[in-house]
Design a protein around this motif. Structure first.
Motif, PDB file in Angstrom:
ATOM      1  N   THR A 167     -83.465 119.104  28.815  1.00  0.00           N
ATOM      2  CA  THR A 167     -83.241 118.775  30.228  1.00  0.00           C
ATOM      3  C   THR A 167     -83.260 120.037  31.093  1.00  0.00           C
ATOM      4  N   ALA A 168     -82.598 121.080  30.597  1.00  0.00           N
ATOM      5  CA  ALA A 168     -82.573 122.345  31.334  1.00  0.00           C
ATOM      6  C   ALA A 168     -83.981 122.905  31.492  1.00  0.00           C
ATOM      7  N   LEU A 169     -84.771 122.838  30.430  1.00  0.00           N
ATOM      8  CA  LEU A 169     -86.137 123.362  30.473  1.00  0.00           C
ATOM      9  C   LEU A 169     -86.989 122.609  31.479  1.00  0.00           C
ATOM     10  N   PHE A 170     -86.909 121.271  31.475  1.00  0.00           N
ATOM     11  CA  PHE A 170     -87.709 120.478  32.406  1.00  0.00           C
ATOM     12  C   PHE A 170     -87.302 120.763  33.856  1.00  0.00           C
ATOM     13  N   ASN A 171     -85.999 120.890  34.090  1.00  0.00           N
ATOM     14  CA  ASN A 171     -85.528 121.218  35.443  1.00  0.00           C
ATOM     15  C   ASN A 171     -86.024 122.595  35.867  1.00  0.00           C
ATOM     16  N   TYR A 172     -85.919 123.554  34.969  1.00  0.00           N
ATOM     17  CA  TYR A 172     -86.356 124.933  35.264  1.00  0.00           C
ATOM     18  C   TYR A 172     -87.851 124.962  35.608  1.00  0.00           C
ATOM     19  N   LEU A 173     -88.674 124.308  34.786  1.00  0.00           N
ATOM     20  CA  LEU A 173     -90.121 124.309  35.012  1.00  0.00           C
ATOM     21  C   LEU A 173     -90.483 123.610  36.314  1.00  0.00           C
ATOM     22  N   PHE A 174     -89.790 122.518  36.620  1.00  0.00           N
ATOM     23  CA  PHE A 174     -90.054 121.796  37.868  1.00  0.00           C
ATOM     24  C   PHE A 174     -89.723 122.683  39.065  1.00  0.00           C
ATOM     25  N   ALA A 175     -88.579 123.362  38.992  1.00  0.00           N
ATOM     26  CA  ALA A 175     -88.166 124.232  40.098  1.00  0.00           C
ATOM     27  C   ALA A 175     -89.169 125.366  40.303  1.00  0.00           C
ATOM     28  N   LYS A 176     -89.572 126.006  39.207  1.00  0.00           N
ATOM     29  CA  LYS A 176     -90.471 127.155  39.321  1.00  0.00           C
ATOM     30  C   LYS A 176     -91.862 126.735  39.797  1.00  0.00           C
ATOM     31  N   LYS A 177     -92.301 125.539  39.382  1.00  0.00           N
ATOM     32  CA  LYS A 177     -93.605 125.040  39.820  1.00  0.00           C
ATOM     33  C   LYS A 177     -93.661 124.903  41.334  1.00  0.00           C
ATOM     34  N   HIS A 178     -92.523 124.513  41.932  1.00  0.00           N
ATOM     35  CA  HIS A 178     -92.483 124.270  43.375  1.00  0.00           C
ATOM     36  C   HIS A 178     -91.784 125.382  44.148  1.00  0.00           C
ATOM     37  N   GLY A 179     -91.594 126.529  43.504  1.00  0.00           N
ATOM     38  CA  GLY A 179     -90.968 127.652  44.201  1.00  0.00           C
ATOM     39  C   GLY A 179     -89.523 127.402  44.564  1.00  0.00           C
ATOM     40  N   PHE A 199     -78.745 121.934  36.344  1.00  0.00           N
ATOM     41  CA  PHE A 199     -78.394 121.572  34.981  1.00  0.00           C
ATOM     42  C   PHE A 199     -76.883 121.649  34.943  1.00  0.00           C
ATOM     43  N   ALA A 200     -76.230 120.513  34.598  1.00  0.00           N
ATOM     44  CA  ALA A 200     -74.774 120.455  34.755  1.00  0.00           C
ATOM     45  C   ALA A 200     -74.099 119.998  33.460  1.00  0.00           C
ATOM     46  N   PRO A 201     -74.028 120.876  32.464  1.00  0.00           N
ATOM     47  CA  PRO A 201     -73.394 120.505  31.197  1.00  0.00           C
ATOM     48  C   PRO A 201     -71.870 120.567  31.272  1.00  0.00           C
ATOM     49  N   SER A 202     -71.226 119.873  30.351  1.00  0.00           N
ATOM     50  CA  SER A 202     -69.770 119.944  30.215  1.00  0.00           C
ATOM     51  C   SER A 202     -69.435 120.894  29.068  1.00  0.00           C
ATOM     52  N   PRO A 203     -68.467 121.779  29.252  1.00  0.00           N
ATOM     53  CA  PRO A 203     -68.106 122.739  28.199  1.00  0.00           C
ATOM     54  C   PRO A 203     -67.215 122.106  27.139  1.00  0.00           C
ATOM     55  N   THR A 204     -67.782 121.123  26.439  1.00  0.00           N
ATOM     56  CA  THR A 204     -67.010 120.376  25.443  1.00  0.00           C
ATOM     57  C   THR A 204     -67.494 120.645  24.019  1.00  0.00           C
ATOM     58  N   GLY A 205     -68.332 121.667  23.875  1.00  0.00           N
ATOM     59  CA  GLY A 205     -68.854 121.997  22.552  1.00  0.00           C
ATOM     60  C   GLY A 205     -70.200 122.673  22.675  1.00  0.00           C
ATOM     61  N   GLY A 206     -70.933 122.712  21.574  1.00  0.00           N
ATOM     62  CA  GLY A 206     -72.242 123.347  21.565  1.00  0.00           C
ATOM     63  C   GLY A 206     -73.252 122.600  22.423  1.00  0.00           C
ATOM     64  N   LEU A 207     -74.275 123.305  22.873  1.00  0.00           N
ATOM     65  CA  LEU A 207     -75.322 122.694  23.700  1.00  0.00           C
ATOM     66  C   LEU A 207     -76.289 121.929  22.806  1.00  0.00           C
ATOM     67  N   HIS A 208     -76.417 120.633  23.042  1.00  0.00           N
ATOM     68  CA  HIS A 208     -77.298 119.770  22.264  1.00  0.00           C
ATOM     69  C   HIS A 208     -78.758 120.055  22.611  1.00  0.00           C
ATOM     70  N   ILE A 209     -79.662 119.818  21.652  1.00  0.00           N
ATOM     71  CA  ILE A 209     -81.082 120.062  21.893  1.00  0.00           C
ATOM     72  C   ILE A 209     -81.596 119.230  23.067  1.00  0.00           C
ATOM     73  N   GLY A 210     -81.021 118.027  23.250  1.00  0.00           N
ATOM     74  CA  GLY A 210     -81.417 117.199  24.387  1.00  0.00           C
ATOM     75  C   GLY A 210     -81.023 117.829  25.710  1.00  0.00           C
ATOM     76  N   GLY A 211     -79.871 118.496  25.726  1.00  0.00           N
ATOM     77  CA  GLY A 211     -79.445 119.196  26.931  1.00  0.00           C
ATOM     78  C   GLY A 211     -80.359 120.370  27.241  1.00  0.00           C
ATOM     79  N   LEU A 212     -80.759 121.084  26.203  1.00  0.00           N
ATOM     80  CA  LEU A 212     -81.670 122.217  26.389  1.00  0.00           C
ATOM     81  C   LEU A 212     -83.016 121.738  26.924  1.00  0.00           C
TER      82      LEU A 212
END
Length: 218
Positions: free
Chosen positions: A24-36, A9-22
């Motif tokens: 994306t982070a959640l989907f990446n996290y779940l995918f990673a954990k599903k596959h160890g 998950f590679a956000p830019s520190p240009t302001g608050g974290l948008h719900i769409g970014g969150l």
């Protein structure tokens, strides 16, 4: 999966974290954990003009609040750091120099005023200005200048960017996971800036280099 799953998950520190970014982070996290696999947080802070103090800390705070801890990142060292792009400039410089040496990229000395003139001139004629193979040799760059002239400009401290030399008259075909087979003509593309005059890479370069060096799998 045979290869280790590593997602980022590679956000830019240009302001608050948008719900769409969150999301994306959640989907990446779940995918990673599903596959160890591993979930990496990488801060893409190459655009210093848009940097917002405290934004990085806020991003981490939100991820922790949402229960999305990262395995590697700015405050959790791994084998592929550093995890802020502003701290990885030497890596980008090495790769961009290699591209220039191989003839896949070139130095461009065009001033903002000059480029604005060309854009305005094209617009007045109902055209779109694209910096690529059809006009490279008419502009101020190391392809239109001699080696001596290019070296002289660099030695004199003349501001420059490094542009990718897009292949000419080529059709590129790739497999998109959503759209399927996709083809496009390179003549419709511009020569993207890879390295800016402030010594920082653009997204087009940094993202690819980092994904390669950090062994990002998806």
């Amino acid at each position: 999966m045979t290869e280790k799953v590593r997602v980022r998950f590679a956000p830019s520190p240009t302001g608050g974290l948008h719900i769409g970014g969150l999301r994306t982070a959640l989907f990446n996290y779940l995918f990673a954990k599903k596959h160890g696999g591993d979930f990496i947080l990488r801060i893409e802070d190459t655009d210093q003009t848009r940097f917002v103090a405290g934004a990085e800390e806020y991003i981490e705070k939100v991820l922790n609040w949402a229960g999305i801890p990262y395995d590697e990142g700015p405050n959790k060292a791994g084998d592929f750091g550093p995890y802020r792009q502003s701290e990885r400039k030497d890596s980008y410089a090495a790769y961009v120099n290699t591209l220039v040496e191989k003839g896949a990229a070139y130095y461009a000395f065009d001033t903002p005023e000059s480029l604005d003139f060309h854009r305005t001139d094209h617009e007045s004629k109902g055209k779109t200005f694209i910096y690529n193979a059809h006009n490279r040799l008419k502009l101020d760059n190391s392809l239109s200048l001699s080696e001596e002239e290019t070296a002289s400009k660099i030695a004199a401290g003349t501001p420059y960017v490094v542009r990718f030399k897009t292949p000419e008259n080529t059709t590129i075909t790739t497999a998109d996971i959503i759209r399927g087979k996709v083809s496009f003509k390179t003549d419709t593309l511009d020569d993207k800036v890879l390295f800016k005059s402030d010594g920082m890479p653009t997204y087009h370069l940094a993202n690819v280099v980092d994904d390669h060096l950090m062994q990002i799998s998806h």
